[in-house]
Design an enzyme around this catalytic site. Structure first.
Site, mmCIF file in Angstrom:
data_model
loop_
_atom_site.group_PDB
_atom_site.id
_atom_site.type_symbol
_atom_site.label_atom_id
_atom_site.label_comp_id
_atom_site.label_asym_id
_atom_site.label_seq_id
_atom_site.Cartn_x
_atom_site.Cartn_y
_atom_site.Cartn_z
ATOM 1 N N ASP A 294 3.586 -65.694 -36.118
ATOM 2 C CA ASP A 294 2.773 -66.927 -35.364
ATOM 3 C C ASP A 294 3.966 -67.695 -34.489
ATOM 4 O O ASP A 294 4.972 -67.695 -35.040
ATOM 5 C CB ASP A 294 1.787 -67.575 -35.545
ATOM 6 C CG ASP A 294 0.852 -68.037 -34.532
ATOM 7 O OD1 ASP A 294 1.214 -68.238 -33.593
ATOM 8 O OD2 ASP A 294 -0.338 -68.383 -34.841
HETATM 9 C C1 NOJ Z 1 -0.228 -69.812 -31.861
HETATM 10 C C2 NOJ Z 1 -1.721 -69.326 -31.982
HETATM 11 O O1 NOJ Z 1 -1.929 -69.487 -33.280
HETATM 12 C C3 NOJ Z 1 -1.674 -67.674 -31.765
HETATM 13 O O2 NOJ Z 1 -2.978 -67.348 -31.926
HETATM 14 C C4 NOJ Z 1 -1.244 -67.461 -30.320
HETATM 15 O O3 NOJ Z 1 -1.032 -65.975 -30.078
HETATM 16 C C5 NOJ Z 1 0.180 -67.830 -30.405
HETATM 17 N N1 NOJ Z 1 0.293 -69.229 -30.384
HETATM 18 C C6 NOJ Z 1 0.820 -67.446 -28.850
HETATM 19 O O4 NOJ Z 1 0.419 -68.146 -27.622
#
Ligand code: NOJ
Length: 756
Positions: A294
């Site tokens: 993430d």
């Molecule tokens: C953080 C989020 O937790 C995740 O779900 C997302 O895909 C990413 N950012 C990218 O935007």
């Protein structure tokens, strides 16, 4: 370069790529053995320097959209230097085309970039938020919604969606509950498969299918106190029994990628968790795609405190099994030194590169890196009328009717004076809900517009905003009350702003925000028939409203067709069929509350002091899992089992008759739950094991049949082996998790079973 030499082909492709809605297959398994691919990837790998390899393991955000802290403003320069293998937060055929061109023309090997994005519930055409979609219990429509999202997103150059989120969520304080399929394991697994199938389609090499990503691996939804990014501390049994199954279901459906979660698990952040990533995902489950972190979660290990610095964070992540670093840039910056010091083997880096290159190959990017970026195709594709119609269809199927006293609903289209009151009447921006990414909220149809179109010429619509969605301004109350007083009925449109759910949107108070609860009270005081329609991203505590407002409709955030879909339901053009996939608590104090809890040693007894209960609230939820009304009435009768015992290879057929005894045709979600009465470890009070959504015309009866096999009875036993235990079981069939008919049977043998 193979890729470079094929740029010419682009011209032909740009002349127009055809695509179709595509056949949706139940299984997409894109990674069968492909020797040609293996050879291609290995030959390419042999030509790569360590720096070029690390570039392939690096994912940076463009500045087109922002979904986290900005850490790199030089992504274009980095692309040109070959330091980037994938870009997210960039879309449009033109932009992705230009960036890909910079990459192909400036890098030594011209390895195509992979473009990823959060295509969560639709792309331009937004669909209901995932939690709402799940309330449709309609797997075909959920799959279709993901399919359409993929068709639109791929026409804008995207190859990869960071979806589905398959985290089971049982805490409505956690804003990301909006992004998932609710609290149930079985339904969560079915929906995970449907979404993966929808995004990935039947063949990844088609240019209208995209890589899906099962996220957030794992147990992200169990953040303590419902606060996003907070600590997770659960038992291994809970992890395996509740939180892992939807990930396994996504994997079984052929999901191409996994995303690690921000949280820790048993003291180790999931981004550096070798148990989750290596022992389970790679070795036990045989996952053959790639793992992305993430957003900056490698870097965040320094904050978690399991590593001393960024360099060590990079080492822990890659050695644990991470293949791609989202946004930290740590692999690029630190791994060369780590390899030199022998802390990371280059062969581990090679493995990660291979997984990523293979996905690029499967997408056909080495044949033509621009095959997804086609302006003409995008123009023909985005927000096609049939996609918008599909969004309306799924939106109306996602609306849950919570209360309908004296059959206030459906409204008559000839009603003389209809008051529309509340901050959501003319609101457009918030209808699309959280994570609407590229969604065109400007094209959303408001509730006012939807209702205006639905009513007859004889109807006069009265309007007052009443209040804003949040804040303490009550200056609009007077007009709202006066407006309600003039009307024959009032539709009161209230809810949460779109960004009050989703990431970093936790709440401790789950009432309607601002002065809306007071507005509701004032309008109810007028004594008019009031229908409260809620648009929100999570269960709200509406105890007072449930008691005092004649009709309540949970509409969630429905997407671009919210207005027409709500009108369809309010005026009876569509008879509501959705059921809650998440429990509505009476108060925040009851959280976590979900239907498949355990009994405890002192189950609630109102007459006994020393039992598990509250002094100031019943234990029961306001609305249970599986609950949702229809304008018609479904009666359940004749629950029958063809036998009352079975062995481990046996099967029991359960039949139940459902009669539509009301005045409308309608659809019902028939739900089957099972309880294992005695186990080597304690078992939930009931668990959903099957369901069927079906249409029953008024006055008709249908016999529904379910087959129970040992698979439905398996769980992680005392020693964590997966299997069944001989003994007595109860079966419950009904219209929700509480109103059920009961039967029982016996399983005569215990046995280990293969994990699903
Ligand atoms: C953080 C989020 O937790 C995740 O779900 C997302 O895909 C990413 N950012 C990218 O935007």
């Amino acid at each position: 370069m193979q890729a470079k030499s094929l740029i010419l082909l682009l011209v032909l492709v740009m002349c127009g790529t055809t695509f179709s809605f595509g056949k949706v297959n139940k299984k997409s398994a894109p990674w069968e053995k492909d020797e040609k691919m293996e050879k291609f990837v290995n030959d390419l790998l042999a030509k790569m320097t360590l720096e070029e390899k690390l570039g392939q393991l690096t994912l940076f955000s463009s500045s087109w959209d922002i979904t986290g802290p900005i850490t790199n403003n030089n992504y274009v320069e980095d692309v040109k230097k070959g330091k980037v293998g994938a870009i997210f937060n960039a879309y449009s055929a033109d932009f992705t085309y230009r960036l890909q061109k910079e990459n192909i023309e400036n890098t030594r090997l011209g390895i195509p970039l992979l473009f990823g994005y959060d295509v969560i519930h639709g792309h331009w055409t937004t669909f209901p938020i995932p939690l709402a979609e799940s309330c449709s219990w309609d797997l075909e429509w959920i799959e279709k919604s993901a399919r359409i999202a993929a068709i639109e997103a791929t026409s804008e150059g995207l190859h990869w969606t960071f979806a589905p989120m398959v985290d089971i969520a049982r805490d409505p304080r956690w804003g990301r509950i909006a992004e998932g399929a609710g609290e149930d394991i079985y339904l969560g697994c079915e929906i995970a498969k449907a979404r993966v199938n929808g995004f990935q389609g039947d063949d990844l090499s088609k240019n209208n299918t995209m890589l899906a990503c099962a996220k957030h691996y794992a147990a992200y939804g169990v953040a303590q106190a419902g606060r996003d990014y907070s600590t997770v501390d659960i038992s291994n049994r809970e992890l395996w029994g509740t939180y892992m199954p939807p990930f396994k279901a996504a994997l079984n459906a052929g999901v191409a990628t996994f995303m690690t979660s921000f949280n820790e698990l048993d003291g180790t952040p999931c981004t550096g968790n070798d148990y989750l990533l290596d022992d389970v995902l790679r070795k036990k489950w045989g996952f053959d795609g790639f793992v992305v972190t993430d957003y900056t979660s490698i870097m965040e290990m320094t904050e978690h405190g399991n590593v001393k610095d960024k360099k060590e964070a990079g080492e822990v992540a890659i050695n644990a099994g991470v293949d791609m670093d989202m946004q930290s840039g740590i692999f690029n910056d630190y791994l060369p030194k780590s390899v030199e010091e022998g802390k990371v083997l280059e062969s581990r880096i090679d493995q990660a590169v291979i997984q990523i290159l293979k996905m690029k190959y499967r997408l056909g990017l080495f044949e033509d890196p621009f095959r997804y970026s086609n302006v003409k195709r995008a123009k023909k594709t985005l927000m096609k009328p049939e996609f918008i119609e599909a969004s309306r269809e799924l939106a109306k199927r996602s609306i849950v009717l919570l209360k309908n006293e004296n059959q206030v609903l459906p409204l008559n289209k000839d009603i003389k004076k209809l008051a529309l009151i509340g901050p959501y009447v003319k609101n457009r921006r918030d209808l699309v809900g959280t994570w609407s990414g590229a969604g065109k909220w400007e094209k959303a149809v408001t509730v006012y517009e939807g209702i205006e179109k639905a009513v007859s010429k004889n109807t006069e619509i009265l309007y007052a905003e009443g209040s804003k969605l949040f804040g303490d301004d009550k200056s609009g109350f007077e007009k709202a009350i006066a407006t309600a007083e003039k009307a024959d009925a009032v539709v009161l449109l209230v809810g949460e702003p779109h960004d009050w759910s989703g990431e970093a949107a936790s709440r401790t108070n789950l009432e309607l925000p601002g002065v809306q609860p007071e507005l509701v009270k004032e309008i109810v005081k007028t004594g008019k028939p009031v229908i409260m329609v809620m648009m929100n991203g999570r269960p709200l505590t509406i105890d007072w409203e449930a008691e005092n407002v004649p009709a309540i409709v949970e509409a969630w955030h429905l997407g671009v067709q919210a207005g027409p879909a709500i009108a369809d339901v309010l005026f009876g053009d569509y008879n509501p069929s959705a059921k809650l996939t998440v429990t509505f608590p009476r108060s925040v104090g009851q959280i976590p509350i979900y239907y498949n809890m355990k009994h405890t040693g002192r189950p609630m007894d109102p007459n006994q002091k020393f039992t598990s209960k509250y002094l100031d609230s019943p234990n029961t939820p306001l609305y249970p899992f599986g609950y949702g009304l229809s304008y018609t009435k479904f009666d359940y009768s004749n629950i029958q089992l063809d036998k009352t015992s079975m062995g481990v290879n046996g099967q029991i057929t359960v039949k139940v008759t459902v009669t539509n005894s009301g005045k409308y045709d309608g659809e019902e979600v028939v739900q089957l739950y099972i309880q294992d009465l005695v186990g080597s470890v304690t078992r939930p009070v009931k668990e959903l094991k099957h369901f069927e959504k079906l249409f029953i015309a008024k006055g008709e009866s249908k016999v529904i049949e379910f087959k129970i096999t040992a698979e439905d009875l398996a769980f992680y036993r005392k020693d964590m082996s997966y299997g069944v235990e001989a003994g007595d079981f109860k079966i419950f069939v009904g219209t929700n998790s509480v109103d059920v008919k009961e039967a029982s049977f016996r399983l005569t043998q215990s046995s280990i079973l293969p994990e699903k």
